[in-house]
Design a protein around this motif. Structure first.
Motif, PDB file in Angstrom:
ATOM      1  N   LYS A  87      38.771  38.338  56.776  1.00 13.04           N
ATOM      2  CA  LYS A  87      37.452  37.886  56.337  1.00 13.04           C
ATOM      3  C   LYS A  87      36.554  39.035  55.890  1.00 13.04           C
ATOM      4  N   LEU A  88      36.713  40.182  56.538  1.00 11.88           N
ATOM      5  CA  LEU A  88      35.892  41.327  56.156  1.00 11.88           C
ATOM      6  C   LEU A  88      36.256  41.785  54.738  1.00 11.88           C
ATOM      7  N   ALA A  89      37.550  41.904  54.492  1.00 12.70           N
ATOM      8  CA  ALA A  89      37.991  42.305  53.157  1.00 12.70           C
ATOM      9  C   ALA A  89      37.514  41.292  52.130  1.00 12.70           C
ATOM     10  N   TYR A  90      37.519  40.023  52.522  1.00 12.85           N
ATOM     11  CA  TYR A  90      37.048  38.974  51.632  1.00 12.85           C
ATOM     12  C   TYR A  90      35.610  39.240  51.209  1.00 12.85           C
ATOM     13  N   LYS A  91      34.768  39.498  52.204  1.00 13.84           N
ATOM     14  CA  LYS A  91      33.349  39.722  51.900  1.00 13.84           C
ATOM     15  C   LYS A  91      33.152  40.991  51.073  1.00 13.84           C
ATOM     16  N   GLU A  92      33.866  42.045  51.421  1.00 13.76           N
ATOM     17  CA  GLU A  92      33.701  43.298  50.677  1.00 13.76           C
ATOM     18  C   GLU A  92      34.143  43.123  49.226  1.00 13.76           C
ATOM     19  N   GLN A  93      35.225  42.368  49.043  1.00 12.37           N
ATOM     20  CA  GLN A  93      35.686  42.089  47.691  1.00 12.37           C
ATOM     21  C   GLN A  93      34.655  41.248  46.939  1.00 12.37           C
ATOM     22  N   GLU A  94      34.103  40.277  47.628  1.00 18.41           N
ATOM     23  CA  GLU A  94      33.133  39.395  46.995  1.00 18.41           C
ATOM     24  C   GLU A  94      31.896  40.175  46.550  1.00 18.41           C
ATOM     25  N   VAL A  95      31.407  41.036  47.443  1.00 21.07           N
ATOM     26  CA  VAL A  95      30.181  41.750  47.107  1.00 21.07           C
ATOM     27  C   VAL A  95      30.424  42.707  45.943  1.00 21.07           C
ATOM     28  N   SER A  96      31.602  43.307  45.936  1.00 19.09           N
ATOM     29  CA  SER A  96      31.905  44.232  44.857  1.00 19.09           C
ATOM     30  C   SER A  96      31.910  43.492  43.516  1.00 19.09           C
ATOM     31  N   LEU A  97      32.481  42.281  43.507  1.00 20.53           N
ATOM     32  CA  LEU A  97      32.511  41.494  42.269  1.00 20.53           C
ATOM     33  C   LEU A  97      31.118  41.046  41.859  1.00 20.53           C
ATOM     34  N   LEU A  98      30.333  40.594  42.828  1.00 21.67           N
ATOM     35  CA  LEU A  98      28.977  40.133  42.516  1.00 21.67           C
ATOM     36  C   LEU A  98      28.170  41.244  41.858  1.00 21.67           C
ATOM     37  N   VAL A  99      28.265  42.448  42.429  1.00 19.64           N
ATOM     38  CA  VAL A  99      27.488  43.558  41.879  1.00 19.64           C
ATOM     39  C   VAL A  99      27.961  43.883  40.471  1.00 19.64           C
ATOM     40  N   LYS A 100      29.267  43.885  40.283  1.00 20.35           N
ATOM     41  CA  LYS A 100      29.789  44.209  38.961  1.00 20.35           C
ATOM     42  C   LYS A 100      29.385  43.149  37.943  1.00 20.35           C
ATOM     43  N   LEU A 101      29.223  41.900  38.395  1.00 18.23           N
ATOM     44  CA  LEU A 101      28.810  40.829  37.496  1.00 18.23           C
ATOM     45  C   LEU A 101      27.303  40.815  37.292  1.00 18.23           C
ATOM     46  N   GLY A 102      26.613  41.731  37.952  1.00 23.96           N
ATOM     47  CA  GLY A 102      25.166  41.791  37.785  1.00 23.96           C
ATOM     48  C   GLY A 102      24.424  40.732  38.576  1.00 23.96           C
TER      49      GLY A 102
END
Lengths: 896, 164
Positions: free
Chosen positions: A222-237
């Protein structure tokens, strides 16, 4: 397999193969001999016998038999496969790949051989080959999960991430809806995360996020999930969502600096170099104040603002941060704050602030209304000592640490810090002795043991260091054990010490040992090529491969390779028949030198005896049945290494690795210059000069190389051969492009360089040396240039306090130059006396406060016993046995 | 953690790995350099020799010797008890002494004694608080310090009946 044999022998052959797989080598050998009795020329049997012998440590026979077997049956895929396995066991992967390919020619669909081949291709980074082999494997066995994954990873490594995604999705298409079963959920989740990270890498951000959300229930981590999600959100602006998610992550771990960094990015408040406008600083300040209210337990949230705050606000925040930690007693406080010393002005603020704290503790101390624990003063003094050490004010630092020691003499860190200050101040002997005192206070602490070993090596007390370091190795295994544990700091430090002492053999031995560790680390990835695919730890696997690809750029490797190259250069300059000269013996009298030689001899004899002992005990073990035969090092002193015919080509081996992996290090190209000048490889030397100019044209060493190079070229005979003429024409074409030399003579260029850097000691010295190199009659001028340099007080705004500008290390280099290159003993002596004034603690210059003059510590050093009997000088001074001990042990001085 | 303000005091045994801590304390606390027998006795006494830690800093110690009297009874002799100057008045000495007194009563050791210089009133008062009494005066006990005489302070401990 064994097809050409009659049934009885064919069965025997199967037995050989089975015995080999189950490691029953003796049984296999018997079966092989039984076949060979009847069919002495049977190729496959000969091969298998060889392979079996290889596992029984009979290498040369093994190769002989395997080659013979292949000769007798060159069309057998078994023989080729065996030959490949043999090479693989000796890490000759390129040869092994060739053999496998030959085996596959005879039997193209042999899965075992294909799999072995793919592992080797991954290891050797033959990526196109790897993709091909993996594709074949998948085609042959598409129902194997591992084959799908392997094919995808192969494409990823071969820079085709999109293809890798396609393959993984095709693989998912083969799965049932209720996949995965409970016992494979982790693996499947890892695969999904890997796929999503691939999508991200390929820039398919929307798709990645969509996929992530869709597969959420199947992702276990779940932690990796969240870290991956946040990284994508930031990259998507989608910064607002990103910020919220970062806050969630901070709730889980409020000391993760990367989350804070990410949060700042979401607010548009992040700068790589830490420079912010006044407005940004205010906003950051507000942000962290509100975060501090939410994450009250976090220390990061209090520490980070010290990086961006300035002036009074910095001061206020720093007081609030530091005060409770001094009360609590946090020994690492200074290292925590030490990066701030590189920010302009902050060192000064910290100094005032801590001094005020010290003052207020001292004045308030007696009445104790504040309930300040007595240890606060100790930790404040401890901090101040490190503070002044960092600022280069060693005398103040020492007085602070001495006061702390007087206050509470049982705190180990105090002695470690005192040792470090003395090291910086130039008294390596005293530094070693205080590190040893720290060690004795807790003999069960490996860290302080290691630290004291390092100090001993820095003070060239190798024998003592060896005795101390083995206190923490496994019994009986001693030095081998350090090597097996890849204890590189130790090998580097002792290599450097041997080098200083002129023992090139042992120095080389140590440096090459480190190089070997790096080869081993590269080697170690082999097992993971199959393991990770099976276990599905794909993200970690790919990261590990990338790490391996830049492994040799690691600092330890750089040091080891540079050290080895220096050894070979020295070996080339003064070959073996002339006894190795001791370099750093300016402070040693001839009688001391004699003593050292004697000592070393005795040491050797003792070592040899010890090794014999070990040998006999080792063979004892092997007799008793256990297979524990450590090969005895046939060359413990590196004498064979010294006998190399061609030290420069040895040096070139390591130089190549440096050039490939540390192309932006000045040192790489300085070494390249030295090696290639000696090899008369003019163009390669010129390349090094150009690299130096590219990296830092203003560096004194770059200047030296430039001048030396063209001076050497101009003194060479006119070109005769075509090759020489070609070299000449290249240089002629290149010279005009070197701005330093445009239409100038070398002397003029030298002068211009001086004009640019007149105030810098090391630049003046470089110019002086070149003046002398270009025209030896100008020695007096060169000497004057050096002696006229003046040592000024540095302006205080940075890390340094009000101290003199020159560095000890540089002044030692200048001394060596005067002594060895300009060869003027009077001048060198004058320089030494002058520097002794600047560096009173330096043993090298015999400064008035160094242990070289103050014999106390030297004596103590000899009496230091290894196992904890060391005694502080103060103890020795106190009349130790002024009263007979029998009754006096009862003497009381009760403290209330 | 608790209240947060209270600084933790803890005791730890002396072993060959940390005996230098005891040596370091003794060189600062007492004007005498103790011989190897002192340290051997201290290590041999086991639980009766302790280092005191004030928020993880070693600041004091008690070192005892177990003596066998004729007839097999054991008595405890306190060789040294001391706390570094800045850390005095925080109850660390009391904690150390109580630790040893508790051990005595738990193990039914009836007698504990020590020597103290006759002019060391602070020490004498300190021990009296714990029930020690002057049982003997030895003239010229010390050779190189003034006054050379010492008292023997002894506490007789009734067996642990009544105590838990």
């Amino acid at each position: 397999m064994g097809a050409s044999l009659p049934p009885k022998e064919a069965n025997l052959f199967k037995l050989i193969v089975k015995s080999y797989e189950t490691k029953q080598y003796k049984k296999g050998l018997k079966a092989a001999d039984a076949i060979l009795k009847k069919f002495p020329d049977h190729g496959e049997t000969l091969s298998m016998k060889g392979l079996t012998l290889n596992c029984m440590d009979r290498k040369s026979e093994a190769y002989e038999l395997v080659r013979l077997g292949l000769k007798n049956d060159v069309k057998s895929h078994v023989c080729w496969h065996v030959y490949g396995l043999l090479y693989r066991s000796d890490r000759e992967y390129r040869e092994a790949i060739k053999c496998y390919r030959n085996a596959l020619k005879r039997d193209p669909d042999n899965i075992e051989i294909l799999r072995d081949l793919s592992l080797l291709q991954a290891q050797m980074r033959d990526l196109t080959g790897f993709v091909e082999t993996r594709q074949q494997l998948l085609t042959l066995k598409p129902n194997h999960r591992m084959n799908w994954i392997g094919f995808a990873v192969a494409h990823h490594l071969n820079s085709n991430g999109a293809k890798a995604v396609e393959i993984l999705e095709a693989y998912e298409g083969t799965l049932e809806d209720d996949y995965p079963p409970d016992n494979e959920r982790c693996e499947h989740g890892e695969m999904l995360l890997y796929k999503i990270s691939l999508l991200e890498e390929c820039g398919f951000l929307e798709r990645a996020l969509e996929e992530l959300h869709k597969k959420e229930p199947k992702i276990v981590d779940k932690l990796a999930y969240k870290e991956q999600e946040v990284s994508l959100l930031v990259k998507l602006g989608r910064l607002e969502e990103g910020a919220n998610l970062y806050k969630v992550l901070l709730k889980m771990n409020s000391d993760n600096y990367r989350y804070y960094e990410g949060l700042q990015k979401c607010f548009g408040l992040y700068s790589e170099n830490g420079n912010y406008s006044a407005d940004e600083i205010d906003r950051l300040d507000a942000l962290y104040k509100s975060l501090a209210e939410q994450y009250t337990w976090s220390s990061a949230v209090k520490r980070i603002p010290l990086d961006f705050l300035q002036g009074d606000k910095f001061r206020e925040a720093a007081v609030n941060y530091i005060k409770p930690l001094l009360t609590k007693g946090v020994p690492s406080l200074f290292s925590d704050l030490s990066p701030l010393y590189d920010h302009p002005g902050k060192a000064d603020i910290l100094e005032l602030l801590i001094l005020e704290l010290e003052h207020s503790i001292r004045t308030r101390y007696p009445d104790r209304t504040e309930k300040e624990p007595p240890s606060t003063l100790l930790w404040t003094l401890f901090f101040l000592a490190q503070h002044y050490d960092r600022r280069g004010q060693y005398d103040v630092a020492l007085s602070k640490i001495d006061e702390a020691i007087q206050h509470t003499p049982t705190v180990i860190d105090l002695y470690s810090v005192k040792s470090r200050i003395l090291k910086h101040a130039g008294d390596l002997v005293a530094a070693a002795s205080f590190a040893d005192e720290a060690r004795c206070l807790d003999l069960a602490d490996r860290y302080i043991n290691s630290e004291s070993v390092k100090r001993m090596l820095q003070a060239d007390q190798v024998a003592l260091a060896e005795k101390t370091v083995v206190l923490f190795t496994k019994d009986g295994d001693q030095h081998n054990n350090l090597h097996d544990m890849q204890c590189m700091w130790y090998e580097l430090a002792s290599g450097e010490s041997y080098f200083r002492q002129g023992d090139l053999g042992r120095a080389l031995k140590k440096f090459l040992a480190v190089e070997k560790h790096y080869a081993d680390i590269t080697e170690d990835q082999f097992d993971f090529h199959s393991y990770c695919l099976r276990k599905m730890t794909l993200r970690a696997y790919v990261e590990m491969l990338k790490f391996q690809d830049r492994l040799h750029s690691h600092a330890y490797f750089h040091k080891a390779a540079a050290g080895a190259i220096r050894c070979y250069l020295k070996l080339y300059d003064s070959p073996l028949n002339s006894p190795p000269e001791e370099e750093d013996n300016t402070s040693k009298t001839p009688s001391q030198k004699k003593k050292m030689k004697k000592q070393r001899k005795a040491e050797r004899a003792k070592k040899e005896a010890e090794e014999k002992n070990e040998e006999s005990s080792a063979s004892g073990i092997s007799k008793s049945g256990k297979r524990h035969l450590k090969p005895v090092d046939p060359d413990p002193y590196g004498e064979k290494l010294l006998q190399t015919e061609d030290p420069l080509s040895e040096a070139s081996k390591y130089l190549k690795l440096l050039q490939k992996n540390s192309p932006d290090s000045l040192e790489t190209h300085l070494l390249s210059f030295e090696v290639n000048m000696r090899k008369q490889r003019i163009l390669l030397a010129f390349k090094a000069v150009k690299q130096l100019l590219r990296l830092d044209a203003e560096n004194p060493d770059s200047h030296r190389c430039l001048i030396k190079f063209f001076h050497k070229v101009s003194s060479m005979a006119a070109p005769e051969t075509d090759a020489e003429k070609l070299v000449w024409s290249v240089l002629e074409a290149e010279r005009p492009y070197i701005s330093q030399l445009q239409e100038k003579t070398l002397s003029e260029a030298n002068k211009i360089f001086l004009g640019k850097h007149e105030d810098s000691l090391m630049h003046r010295v470089a110019v002086a040396e070149m003046l002398y190199t270009l025209d030896p009659t100008k020695k007096l001028e060169a000497v004057k240039l050096i002696e006229d340099s003046s040592n000024k007080v540095v302006p205080t705004n940075g890390a340094l306090g009000p101290v003199m500008e020159w560095k000890l290390k540089d002044c030692i280099a200048v001394y060596k130059l005067l002594d060895k290159v300009l060869i003027d003993q009077d001048v060198a002596l004058r320089w030494k006396v002058r520097c002794a004034g600047y560096f009173p603690y330096s043993t090298y210059f015999e400064g008035s406060r160094s242990s070289a003059v103050n014999n106390l510590l030297n004596n103590q050093d000899i009496t230091t016993s290894v196992n904890g009997g060391t005694s502080h000088p103060e103890i020795k001074q106190s009349a130790n046995s002024f009263i007979p001990n029998g009754k006096l042990e009862a003497f009381k001085n009760l403290a209330i | 953690m608790g209240s947060g303000r209270e600084v933790a005091i803890s005791l730890d045994g002396v072993r060959d790995k940390n005996v230098m801590q005891l040596k370091k304390l003794n060189t600062v606390l007492f004007p005498v350099r103790y011989n190897d027998k002192y340290y051997a006795d201290a290590l041999a006494s086991g639980e009766f020799t302790k280092l005191a830690y004030y928020s993880d800093i070693c600041v004091g110690s008690i070192a005892c010797r177990l003596e066998k009297k004729e007839g097999g009874a054991i008595r405890v002799y306190i060789m040294t008890l001391g706390v570094l100057a800045p850390y005095r008045g925080l109850g660390i000495g009391t904690r150390l002494l109580n630790h040893v007194l508790d051990l005595c009563s738990k193990q039914n050791i009836p007698e504990i004694y020590l020597h103290v210089q006759t002019n060391n009133e602070d020490a004498i008062n300190f021990y009296k608080k714990f029930g020690f009494e002057i049982t003997e005066t030895i003239k010229n006990y010390y050779t190189n310090i003034e006054p050379p005489d010492c008292f023997v302070l002894t506490k007789f401990i009734t067996p642990s009946q009544g105590k838990k």
